[in-house]
Write an enzyme that holds these catalytic residues in place. Structure first.
Site, PDB file in Angstrom:
ATOM      1  N   GLU A 427      -8.571   5.425 -15.539  1.00  0.00           N
ATOM      2  CA  GLU A 427      -9.920   5.460 -14.975  1.00  0.00           C
ATOM      3  C   GLU A 427     -10.824   4.444 -15.680  1.00  0.00           C
ATOM      4  OE1 GLU A 427      -8.056   8.138 -15.535  1.00  0.00           O
ATOM      5  OE2 GLU A 427      -7.850   8.808 -13.459  1.00  0.00           O
ATOM      6  N   HIS A 494      -9.465  20.100 -10.141  1.00  0.00           N
ATOM      7  CA  HIS A 494      -9.507  19.355  -8.874  1.00  0.00           C
ATOM      8  C   HIS A 494     -10.634  19.879  -7.988  1.00  0.00           C
ATOM      9  CE1 HIS A 494      -5.407  18.759 -10.388  1.00  0.00           C
ATOM     10  NE2 HIS A 494      -5.403  17.627  -9.710  1.00  0.00           N
TER      11      HIS A 494
END
Ligand SMILES: Cc1ncc(C[n+]2csc(CCOP(=O)(O)OP(=O)(O)O)c2C)c(N)n1
Length: 692
Positions: A427, A494
């Site tokens: 990321e 998530h």
């Protein structure tokens, strides 16, 4: 045997070594006298800074760190620029907003650093990608300290640079100390150069006190990179001869070490070599030194006398809408400038058409065709790739596979893997890379596989992208797509709703679309915006929400709420999954004749539409905020606090919030339901409000 014999080069190196040393001496004195706020000395590092930067060509890009004073000088920053920045003056690059050595003016080939170590190396990668996409042979020279090499994001940067074989030369300034930590407590390998092959690049360890050795090693690496042979890692061994900054007495450094390296002083060493070999016979070194010291003195005096920034200016320029456009004084600067936006556009168009050769671009369905929310996003990305050659997508699995949710399905085949970039699971490299691309004029759109993983790159967003414009007046036009929120049993890692984190961080815009029309309209606006925008797409609506595909020109301005349901008895302000629940609740109350509730879909969190809420509450006198994100310090708290301050006289009831619970989101659907707002929760809150 050194090849550095050219007298012009020898004098160039000498002049900058002497200037760097003279600036050092001046700054150290001024800090002692209490005239200069701070100074991070690079005493001992001059040969590394000067020798590396001298190996670049004019249009190459420098990504400096805090010991890079000599590199700034070589690349053309004037003494005035250096001292204006040291004194935090109005005409400095950061206009009093950032510290002494964070130099780098907008639109130039020197990129102003941020303090968090390792972060700028991902930006260097992004700049190199941008230059490749524009068909240039530019080389990027980036630095890092020995301590900085231990950060996760540095490894991410190097891995990314290695995977893509980017034209980046990374110089580790190994001065053997990272603040109070010596090398043996910093890394377990024998030398830092050992890591090069593991990152996928050649590496070398050099004597960083020998300016000619530094120059030669860098020249070779730069030459390779420019020839398309990929990146390199140079470990330049030096010694930090003073404290971390001038406040640090470095009592923890053994005296013998200081003595030993004192014998190898880079400036003395070079002068000795020049003298021994009679290399610059015509040059009067003492006269040169005296004239440099005089220039340094005069520049520092001029800078001291320059104007301080207007205190009110501190409140401007976080976003392009409030930037005053004031430019620093660069009248004496000889730093090369970055390509203008017109040139970027032309170069990007050439590359895009070359990459597109032999590829078939499928048509986007005609406006009005019924599509799902996720397909609206995909078509909007397609539209931008097709209509704006500056558009680049970065993310994990977005190319070959089309992304975890298939939001980029087919785009790599149509526009090429250089514009739809599959990245490593990194990321930091994705966001840092986007920053580099954006500040060079491209329009990157990143995909986080799930919003939750944005935590791994919080620093790049909050400290780097979000502060760029404020610090140096450089816009970072990038979009980060974050598959957000729960409602689908996706569990604690998530299901994130991160809007409040980013709303709290200046410089980042945040939007949350909940319909097909807004998915297209907000993404369209976000990609064209001049600032970083976090696009919190809602997994819950991906295939649930359907609607006609909007016209390509459809845009939703940021900061405009949408009246999702008109009503007169109470106002619900909501976004994301909360919208579905709120509309259901409002319909249920209406069906039972209990009340007529207005529902505002806020859809833009930064900026947010206070006016729409105000207008609605003036009619209804009741306000409920519904969001799935957790309660404590959720964005609803901000709205409630603002309403208490601004709408008190219009309210007939306390402001209420229906929000997620302050727990991680559980995986079991029934557990998740208890922790996130459900329609009955909204109904109950509205009934209570309507009872006032
Ligand atoms: C990620 C991060 N953690 C901590 C710091 C605080 N800090 C600033 S400089 C420094 C030491 C850096 O050492 P090194 O990278 O070797 O560079 P040097 O200062 O020795 O040139 C530290 C710990 C920081 N800037 N960034």
């Amino acid at each position: 045997m050194h090849e550095v014999q050219d007298p012009v080069l020898l004098e160039h190196l000498l002049r900058h070594l002497l200037t760097a040393r003279a600036v050092e001496e001046r700054c150290i004195r001024m800090v002692k006298q209490g005239i200069q706020p701070k100074f991070f000395s690079a005493w001992g590092n001059e040969a590394t800074a000067v020798g590396t930067a001298a190996a670049l060509d004019r249009d190459d890009v420098l990504v400096p760190m805090h010991r890079s004073l000599g590199a700034h000088l070589v690349r053309g920053h004037s003494l005035d620029e250096i001292f204006l920045q040291a004194f935090l003056k109005d005409d400095s690059h950061t206009r009093g907003r950032d510290t002494g050595l964070h130099l780098g003016a907008a639109g130039t080939n020197i990129i102003g650093m941020i303090s968090p170590l390792g972060s700028m190396n991902t930006v260097a990668a992004g700049i190199a990608m941008a230059e490749q996409l524009m068909g240039q042979e530019t080389v990027v020279l980036a630095y890092i300290g020995d301590g900085g090499t231990s950060t996760g994001v540095f490894h991410e940067a190097m891995n990314f640079i290695g995977v893509r074989q980017l034209p980046v030369v990374t110089v580790i300034e190994n001065n053997q100390w990272a603040f109070g930590t010596p090398n043996e407590l910093q890394f377990g390998c024998e030398t830092l150069a050992d890591r090069g092959p593991a990152y996928g690049m050649p590496s070398v360890r050099i004597d960083g006190t020998d300016v000619r050795a530094v120059y030669e090693a860098t020249k070779e690496a730069v030459h390779r990179a420019r020839a398309g042979q990929g990146p390199a890692l140079i470990e330049s061994l030096t010694m930090r001869m003073r404290g971390h900054a001038e406040h640090d007495d470095m009592a923890y450094v053994p005296d013998e070490m200081v003595d030993e390296w004192g014998q190898r002083d880079p400036v003395t060493q070079y002068l000795q070599w020049l003298r021994d070999g009679n290399h610059l016979p015509e040059l009067d070194v003492d006269a040169l030194r005296a004239s440099i010291e005089q220039e340094v003195l005069e520049a520092s005096d001029r800078a001291r006398a320059a104007s301080d920034p207007n205190p009110a200016s501190a409140l401007t320029g976080v976003f392009h809408e409030t930037a005053d456009g004031k430019k620093p004084d660069r009248s004496n600067s000889s730093v090369s400038v970055a390509p203008t936006s017109e040139v970027v556009g032309e170069r990007a168009a050439e590359t895009a058409s070359r990459l597109g050769e032999g590829r078939t671009v499928e048509p986007i369905p005609t406006p009005g065709t019924e599509v799902s929310y996720i397909d609206a996003i995909r078509h909007c990305l397609h539209h931008h790739l097709q209509s704006d050659p500056r558009t680049v997508l970065l993310g994990q699995d977005i190319g070959l596979m089309g992304g975890a949710f298939r939001a980029t399905r087919g785009l790599s085949e149509q526009f090429g893997p250089q514009r739809v970039v599959d990245t490593p699971i990194s990321e930091g490299a994705i966001i840092g890379g986007c920053i580099g691309l954006a500040i060079r004029g491209l329009r990157p759109v990143a995909e986080m596989q799930f919003a939750d993983f944005v935590c791994s790159t919080f620093n790049e967003l909050v400290n780097n992208a979000g502060t760029f414009r404020y610090r140096i007046g450089v816009g970072v036009p990038m979009v980060v797509r974050l598959p957000s929120a729960g409602g689908i049993g996706a569990g604690p890692f998530h299901s994130l709703n991160p809007e409040a984190w980013f709303a709290h961080s200046p410089g980042l815009k945040v939007v949350v679309p909940s319909t097909v029309e807004d998915a297209w309209g907000l993404l369209n606006t976000a990609i064209d915006d001049e600032d970083p925008v976090l696009f919190l797409e809602q997994k819950y609506y991906y295939r649930r929400a359907k609607g006609p595909l909007p016209d390509p020109e459809h845009r939703v301005p940021l900061g405009c709420a949408r009246k999702a349901r008109a009503g007169k008895d109470a106002t619900v302000v909501t976004w994301g999954v909360g919208l579905d629940r709120s509309l259901e609740a409002a319909d249920s109350l209406a069906a039972r004749g209990v009340g007529d509730v207005e529902v505002l879909d806020l859809r833009s969190i930064v900026p947010w539409d206070k006016e729409a809420i105000s207008q609605s509450v003036r009619q209804t006198s009741r306000l409920l905020v519904v969001h799935e994100a957790r309660n404590t310090c959720g964005f609803g708290s901000e709205i409630a606090a603002w309403a208490a301050e601004e709408l008190f006289e219009w309210l007939d009831a306390p402001v209420r919030r229906v929000t997620g619970a302050d727990v991680p989101t559980p995986s079991h659907k029934e557990l998740e339901k208890v922790t996130t707002p459900q329609t009955p929760d909204v109904i109950a809150a509205l009934e209570e409000l309507l009872g006032w």
